[in-house]
Design a protein around this motif. Structure first.
Motif, PDB file in Angstrom:
ATOM      1  N   LEU A 191       0.825  -1.203   0.000  1.00 19.99           N
ATOM      2  CA  LEU A 191       0.000   0.000   0.000  1.00 19.99           C
ATOM      3  C   LEU A 191       0.863   1.259   0.000  1.00 19.99           C
ATOM      4  CD1 LEU A 191      -2.720  -1.070   2.608  1.00 19.99           C
ATOM      5  CD2 LEU A 191      -3.099  -0.716   0.161  1.00 19.99           C
ATOM      6  N   VAL A 192       1.915   1.241   0.819  1.00 20.29           N
ATOM      7  CA  VAL A 192       2.835   2.380   0.836  1.00 20.29           C
ATOM      8  C   VAL A 192       3.531   2.526  -0.515  1.00 20.29           C
ATOM      9  CG1 VAL A 192       4.917   3.328   1.902  1.00 20.29           C
ATOM     10  CG2 VAL A 192       3.177   2.227   3.334  1.00 20.29           C
ATOM     11  N   ALA A 193       3.894   1.400  -1.120  1.00 22.43           N
ATOM     12  CA  ALA A 193       4.536   1.430  -2.441  1.00 22.43           C
ATOM     13  C   ALA A 193       3.584   1.986  -3.493  1.00 22.43           C
ATOM     14  CB  ALA A 193       4.998   0.032  -2.833  1.00 22.43           C
ATOM     15  N   ALA A 194       2.291   1.635  -3.400  1.00 21.99           N
ATOM     16  CA  ALA A 194       1.307   2.162  -4.351  1.00 21.99           C
ATOM     17  C   ALA A 194       1.162   3.668  -4.206  1.00 21.99           C
ATOM     18  CB  ALA A 194      -0.042   1.474  -4.130  1.00 21.99           C
ATOM     19  N   ALA A 195       1.183   4.159  -2.972  1.00 17.86           N
ATOM     20  CA  ALA A 195       1.090   5.600  -2.752  1.00 17.86           C
ATOM     21  C   ALA A 195       2.280   6.320  -3.372  1.00 17.86           C
ATOM     22  CB  ALA A 195       1.008   5.891  -1.256  1.00 17.86           C
ATOM     23  N   ALA A 196       3.473   5.717  -3.256  1.00 15.83           N
ATOM     24  CA  ALA A 196       4.661   6.322  -3.854  1.00 15.83           C
ATOM     25  C   ALA A 196       4.588   6.254  -5.380  1.00 15.83           C
ATOM     26  CB  ALA A 196       5.913   5.613  -3.348  1.00 15.83           C
ATOM     27  N   ARG A 197       4.186   5.107  -5.906  1.00 15.21           N
ATOM     28  CA  ARG A 197       4.097   4.931  -7.362  1.00 15.21           C
ATOM     29  C   ARG A 197       3.111   5.914  -7.993  1.00 15.21           C
ATOM     30  NH1 ARG A 197       0.962  -0.262  -9.035  1.00 15.21           N
ATOM     31  NH2 ARG A 197      -0.723   1.135  -8.346  1.00 15.21           N
ATOM     32  N   ASP A 198       1.951   6.072  -7.357  1.00 11.86           N
ATOM     33  CA  ASP A 198       0.887   6.896  -7.931  1.00 11.86           C
ATOM     34  C   ASP A 198       0.892   8.330  -7.417  1.00 11.86           C
ATOM     35  OD1 ASP A 198       0.106   4.557  -9.181  1.00 11.86           O
ATOM     36  OD2 ASP A 198      -1.465   4.093  -7.722  1.00 11.86           O
ATOM     37  N   ASP A 199       1.907   8.669  -6.605  1.00 18.19           N
ATOM     38  CA  ASP A 199       1.985  10.006  -6.015  1.00 18.19           C
ATOM     39  C   ASP A 199       0.643  10.354  -5.359  1.00 18.19           C
ATOM     40  OD1 ASP A 199       3.054  12.460  -5.284  1.00 18.19           O
ATOM     41  OD2 ASP A 199       2.511  13.429  -7.182  1.00 18.19           O
ATOM     42  N   ALA A 200       0.132   9.409  -4.564  1.00 20.79           N
ATOM     43  CA  ALA A 200      -1.203   9.532  -3.992  1.00 20.79           C
ATOM     44  C   ALA A 200      -1.149   9.797  -2.496  1.00 20.79           C
ATOM     45  CB  ALA A 200      -2.004   8.267  -4.271  1.00 20.79           C
ATOM     46  N   ASP A 201      -2.147  10.525  -2.027  1.00 22.43           N
ATOM     47  CA  ASP A 201      -2.311  10.773  -0.597  1.00 22.43           C
ATOM     48  C   ASP A 201      -3.208   9.726   0.046  1.00 22.43           C
ATOM     49  OD1 ASP A 201      -1.029  13.583  -0.316  1.00 22.43           O
ATOM     50  OD2 ASP A 201      -2.383  13.771  -2.029  1.00 22.43           O
ATOM     51  N   LEU A 202      -4.022   9.069  -0.769  1.00 18.90           N
ATOM     52  CA  LEU A 202      -4.946   8.053  -0.261  1.00 18.90           C
ATOM     53  C   LEU A 202      -4.994   6.884  -1.237  1.00 18.90           C
ATOM     54  CD1 LEU A 202      -8.438   8.522   1.340  1.00 18.90           C
ATOM     55  CD2 LEU A 202      -8.193   6.979  -0.616  1.00 18.90           C
ATOM     56  N   ILE A 203      -4.827   5.681  -0.697  1.00 17.00           N
ATOM     57  CA  ILE A 203      -4.934   4.440  -1.468  1.00 17.00           C
ATOM     58  C   ILE A 203      -6.013   3.577  -0.815  1.00 17.00           C
ATOM     59  CG2 ILE A 203      -3.779   2.288  -2.102  1.00 17.00           C
ATOM     60  CD1 ILE A 203      -2.704   4.555  -3.707  1.00 17.00           C
ATOM     61  N   THR A 204      -6.901   3.038  -1.628  1.00 15.75           N
ATOM     62  CA  THR A 204      -7.964   2.189  -1.074  1.00 15.75           C
ATOM     63  C   THR A 204      -8.173   0.969  -1.954  1.00 15.75           C
ATOM     64  OG1 THR A 204     -10.264   2.192  -0.278  1.00 15.75           O
ATOM     65  CG2 THR A 204      -9.824   3.401  -2.307  1.00 15.75           C
ATOM     66  N   THR A 205      -8.535  -0.140  -1.329  1.00 21.20           N
ATOM     67  CA  THR A 205      -8.791  -1.370  -2.077  1.00 21.20           C
ATOM     68  C   THR A 205      -9.915  -2.153  -1.422  1.00 21.20           C
ATOM     69  OG1 THR A 205      -7.843  -3.460  -2.899  1.00 21.20           O
ATOM     70  CG2 THR A 205      -7.041  -2.666  -0.776  1.00 21.20           C
ATOM     71  N   PRO A 206     -10.719  -2.851  -2.227  1.00 19.40           N
ATOM     72  CA  PRO A 206     -11.678  -3.785  -1.632  1.00 19.40           C
ATOM     73  C   PRO A 206     -10.970  -5.060  -1.199  1.00 19.40           C
ATOM     74  CG  PRO A 206     -11.838  -3.866  -4.017  1.00 19.40           C
ATOM     75  CD  PRO A 206     -10.843  -2.783  -3.688  1.00 19.40           C
ATOM     76  N   GLY A 207     -11.651  -5.864  -0.420  1.00 18.66           N
ATOM     77  CA  GLY A 207     -11.123  -7.166  -0.037  1.00 18.66           C
ATOM     78  C   GLY A 207     -11.723  -8.258  -0.909  1.00 18.66           C
ATOM     79  N   ARG A 208     -10.957  -9.300  -1.143  1.00 24.47           N
ATOM     80  CA  ARG A 208     -11.433 -10.440  -1.922  1.00 24.47           C
ATOM     81  C   ARG A 208     -12.352 -11.312  -1.065  1.00 24.47           C
ATOM     82  NH1 ARG A 208      -7.000 -12.749  -2.272  1.00 24.47           N
ATOM     83  NH2 ARG A 208      -7.333 -14.666  -1.104  1.00 24.47           N
TER      84      ARG A 208
END
Length: 372
Positions: free
Chosen positions: A146-163
């Protein structure tokens, strides 16, 4: 064949095609979590709980396996009456990263979950805040990814559903049409309408959280996930929906009945925000009737219509199926049920009517509370 029948058939086919095209195109913009986690920065996990004895043990056990080196876990009990607190205390005794905060419930004007998350944040010090539901279980690299996704997308908020841990009819009968409706009014990157937030799992930078005014600014909000993501976006933050379903599961939707109750609760809460229970009930009632018609009409047109009406019905059916298949595949489930998309839309309409009735009736709508 009357002119009205032709125009109505054409309108249904066009609306179905437009909604399907939007759903398919939207999911193509949703990227998976990065393969490699990023071990950078302190992450504070906040878990609001209320009578979660059946799930909190698995949730905490999985979070304690996280490989992220700087992690704290704060569980906020919202006046539970079962063994939730006892189970959490066992984890507190075993792991110094885990802490328990107890409350007697929300004060007047506050929603229970929002108040619990607000209290939890006050006990944390991380530069990242991770809000997860107690019915989730996380793979060991979830936090780092999740932290890596925030860095990759230059995002302040990352969210995902659960499987889903137990795929069931609730997903294709109720969640698939919910997803189509969500993408009618919201977007994964917040570029149009509202920003998507999934309450199962939301990572946000503390700086972005503070800019929104935090949970206090949303104190009475029951549809808190989308409202929070939208608040972050409106305060200048970048939000992203990602596919992290290989890294997190949710057992809270493991049966048709569980999905129905969870969705109904969200509908009642969301409807009440329109302008009170009465206005919410009216909006839900109208929406329910429209969705029933949206599902039933293509079937009747395809099976009983002639000429253009039949072709339009088949086109609407195919478009609805394409939208539902996209969601089911994105949810890591079989897309075979997509052929029954009109049935799903009608079932979803019936659920909206149930929510409309509950909005009028009130009472114990969710864990002993009236959430209107």
């Amino acid at each position: 064949m009357g002119k009205g029948a032709i125009l109505g058939s054409a309108a249904l086919a066009l609306v179905s095609a437009a909604r399907s095209a939007r759903t398919v195109a939207t999911w193509r913009t949703v990227r998976p979590l990065p393969e490699a986690p990023l071990d950078k920065g302190k992450v504070s996990v906040v878990i609001p709980v209320r009578d979660e004895e059946s799930t909190i043990d698995g949730c905490l056990a999985s979070l304690r396996t996280q490989r992220h080196s700087d992690l704290e876990i704060v569980v906020v009990d919202d006046a539970s009456t079962d063994r939730t607190v006892e189970i959490v205390r066992q984890h507190v005794a075993e792991d110094p990263r885990v802490r328990l905060v107890r409350t007697d419930g929300p004060p007047p004007g506050w929603a229970g979950k929002v108040h619990a998350m607000y209290r939890g944040v006050a006990e944390t010090s991380g530069e990242w805040l991770l809000f997860v539901d107690s019915d989730t279980e996380s793979a060991p690299d979830l936090v780092g990814k999740l932290v890596a996704a925030a860095a990759r997308d230059d995002a302040d908020l990352i969210t995902t559903p659960g499987r889903a841990t137990v795929p069931n009819s609730g997903w294709w009968l109720l969640l698939a049409p919910t997803n189509v409706l969500l993408f009618d009014t919201a977007s994964p990157d917040g570029s149009r309408g509202k920003a998507v937030g999934i309450g199962h799992c939301i990572l946000v930078s503390r700086a972005a959280y503070d800019r929104t005014g935090g949970w206090r600014a949303l104190s009475g909000e029951h549809a808190d996930d989308v409202a929070f993501a939208t608040a972050v976006r409106d305060a200048g933050g970048r939000t992203r929906l990602v596919d992290g379903m290989d890294s997190i599961t949710s057992s809270g939707l493991d049966s048709f009945g569980a999905v129905w109750r969870s969705q109904r609760k969200s509908m009642v809460a969301g409807g009440a925000m329109v302008g009170g229970p009465a206005a919410g009930a009216a909006a839900l009632g109208l929406g329910g009737l429209l969705h029933i018609a949206y599902g039933v009409a293509p079937v009747l047109m395809s099976l009983r219509g002639n000429g253009f009406v039949r072709l339009a019905g088949l086109a609407a059916w195919a478009a609805q199926a394409a939208a539902h298949r996209t969601y089911m595949v994105a949810s890591h489930q079989s897309g075979a049920t997509a052929v029954l998309a009109p049935v799903a839309n009608a079932t979803f309409g019936a659920q909206m009517l149930d929510a409309a009735w509950r909005s009028v009736r009130g009472g114990n709508l969710w864990k002993g509370r009236d959430i209107r």
